[in-house]
Design an enzyme around this catalytic site. Structure first.
Site, PDB file in Angstrom:
ATOM      1  N   ARG A 164       2.053   7.564  27.535  1.00 20.04           N
ATOM      2  CA  ARG A 164       3.317   8.204  27.164  1.00 20.04           C
ATOM      3  C   ARG A 164       4.182   8.493  28.393  1.00 20.04           C
ATOM      4  NH1 ARG A 164      -0.045  12.924  24.413  1.00 20.04           N
ATOM      5  NH2 ARG A 164      -1.348  11.079  24.137  1.00 20.04           N
ATOM      6  N   LYS A 194     -12.555   8.534  32.353  1.00 16.15           N
ATOM      7  CA  LYS A 194     -13.246   8.097  31.149  1.00 16.15           C
ATOM      8  C   LYS A 194     -14.726   7.866  31.455  1.00 16.15           C
ATOM      9  CE  LYS A 194      -9.328   5.471  29.175  1.00 16.15           C
ATOM     10  NZ  LYS A 194      -9.211   6.136  27.865  1.00 16.15           N
TER      11      LYS A 194
END
Length: 424
Positions: free
Chosen positions: A277, A203
């Site tokens: 996930r 990020k």
């Protein structure tokens, strides 16, 4: 410390206040209800009062319902301590609000904690100990950490967390007020990424700054279970927190890796920043093994959900129409906001891979169009076909900076909805 009294009124403010919906007279402030979305208006009024440097208020008057008092407290809250809202109403109402506040404050404290202070094992331990303190001998738990995760075939949590020196962990907690062989009514699953650097799909600094909040799902379901227990929950519930720290190192998982899950599903890693996930897949399999009739997972999962519903709603997904309706009813009953997004069988195949059964995302920025639904479709692969399932993408769980509705930091928005679902 002087206490400001806050009163609701349906009167129009004096002309010299112009269009203001909050006015002041001595040590009393008045919120002038205008009949337009009163919950939202009162929460925004609380922010205005708090912004005046007022730290302690006493709610007073006949117009204060439980939900209006609650949203006022939500708007009044800040990440820094030193403020207080004193409730009004009868003893039962005040007790309900006190229980809500304890649960919300627990979720806020966990979510606002620094990544340095809140490791994956610490998150699992604090959640377990808090619920144990509430539920006593009705609560039992086990924490699986580090290499032991591989022995149990929880490959997603292990892969995401192995780049950190602090081990990943899975909390398995059982609240059972019934007999030893009682069936599990509900299983809760929470994403507990205590810090998300994005891994090798790194990020930006700006995108990483708020990533202490990426365990907001774990905080939400833990706080909801605690609130439900305090409210007299009399059904067996299991809780699974999937805790890891997603960092870059020589041990970290990499793009192109393939994970083989316990149910045999193979997953190609095309984005290490789509890690939530991967850990939830383990938790959903564990929840499915419990035989629970209803599985609820909560996660700060996708920026796509925020883009779709804003940060004033939590996005909800389910293959069952009745489960969506129940979630909407429960949220409405406690004054929280949810909105359903699409989930069709083809969403399970929306992230194709040439090398595995599925990829964990699409290899494009943000996962491409429909990213929130594609993530839900991925998770669906790991849910028992015999269970009703609700996936909550917590778009409203955290504010990076103060808004007209919330102070900066964790909001705990979603805790009441999940607690209400546990009562059904």
């Amino acid at each position: 410390m002087q206490v400001m009294t806050v009163t609701l009124t349906q009167s129009v403010p004096a002309s010299h206040w112009g269009k203001a919906d909050v006015t002041f007279e001595g040590q009393t402030s008045f919120i002038h209800l205008n009949g337009n979305a009163p919950l939202r208006q009162v929460q925004m009024a609380a922010r205005k009062i708090r912004s005046q440097g007022i730290n302690q208020v006493q709610l007073e008057g006949d117009l204060w319902t439980i939900d209006l008092q609650w949203v006022f407290a939500q708007g009044f809250a800040t990440a820094k301590p030193g403020y207080e809202v004193l409730w009004c109403g009868d003893e039962k109402q005040q007790q309900t609000l006190a229980h809500r506040l304890e649960a919300a404050n627990f979720a806020r404290q966990l979510t606002n904690d620094t990544p340095e202070d809140l490791s994956p094992v610490s998150l699992a331990t604090q959640a377990a100990n808090w619920l144990k303190a509430i539920g006593g001998d009705k609560v039992s738990f086990n924490i699986i950490e580090g290499q032991a995760l591989l022995e149990k075939k929880w490959v997603g949590i292990h892969a995401v967390g192995r780049g950190s020196d602090r081990p990943p962990a899975l909390l398995e907690l059982d609240f059972n007020p019934l007999s030893a062989d009682a069936p599990v009514d509900v299983a809760l699953v929470g994403k507990g990424i205590t810090f998300d650097s994005g891994g090798y799909s790194l990020k930006s600094s700006e995108g990483m700054l708020a990533m202490k909040c990426d365990m907001g799902g774990a905080a939400t379901v833990t706080a909801a279970l605690g609130l439900a227990i305090k409210s007299g929950l009399n059904k067996r519930v299991k809780l699974y927190l999937c805790c890891a720290e997603n960092l870059v190192s020589g041990h970290a998982f990499k793009l192109g890796d393939i994970l083989t899950y316990k149910n045999g599903t193979t997953v190609e890693i095309v984005n290490t920043d789509a890690e939530g996930r991967l850990v939830l897949a383990d938790g959903l399999q564990a929840a499915s093994e419990s035989g629970a009739k209803l599985i609820i997972d909560a996660a700060t999962l996708t920026g796509a959900a925020v883009m779709a519903v804003s940060n004033e709603y939590n996005a909800i997904f389910s293959p069952q129409t009745e489960t969506i309706k129940m979630a909407q009813q429960c949220a409405a009953a406690v004054g929280e906001n949810v909105w359903p997004l699409p989930l069709d069988p083809w969403h399970r195949d929306a992230c194709p891979s040439a090398y595995a059964d599925t990829a964990n995302s699409r290899p494009v920025k943000g996962g491409g169009a429909g990213g929130a639904s594609n993530a839900a479709g991925f998770l669906w692969r790991f849910v028992s076909p015999n269970a009703n399932w609700l996936h909550i993408d917590l778009a409203a769980a955290f504010e990076s900076s103060a808004t007209g509705l919330w102070g900066a930091g964790a909001t705990a928005h979603g805790v009441l909805t999940v607690a209400e679902l546990l009562k059904r």
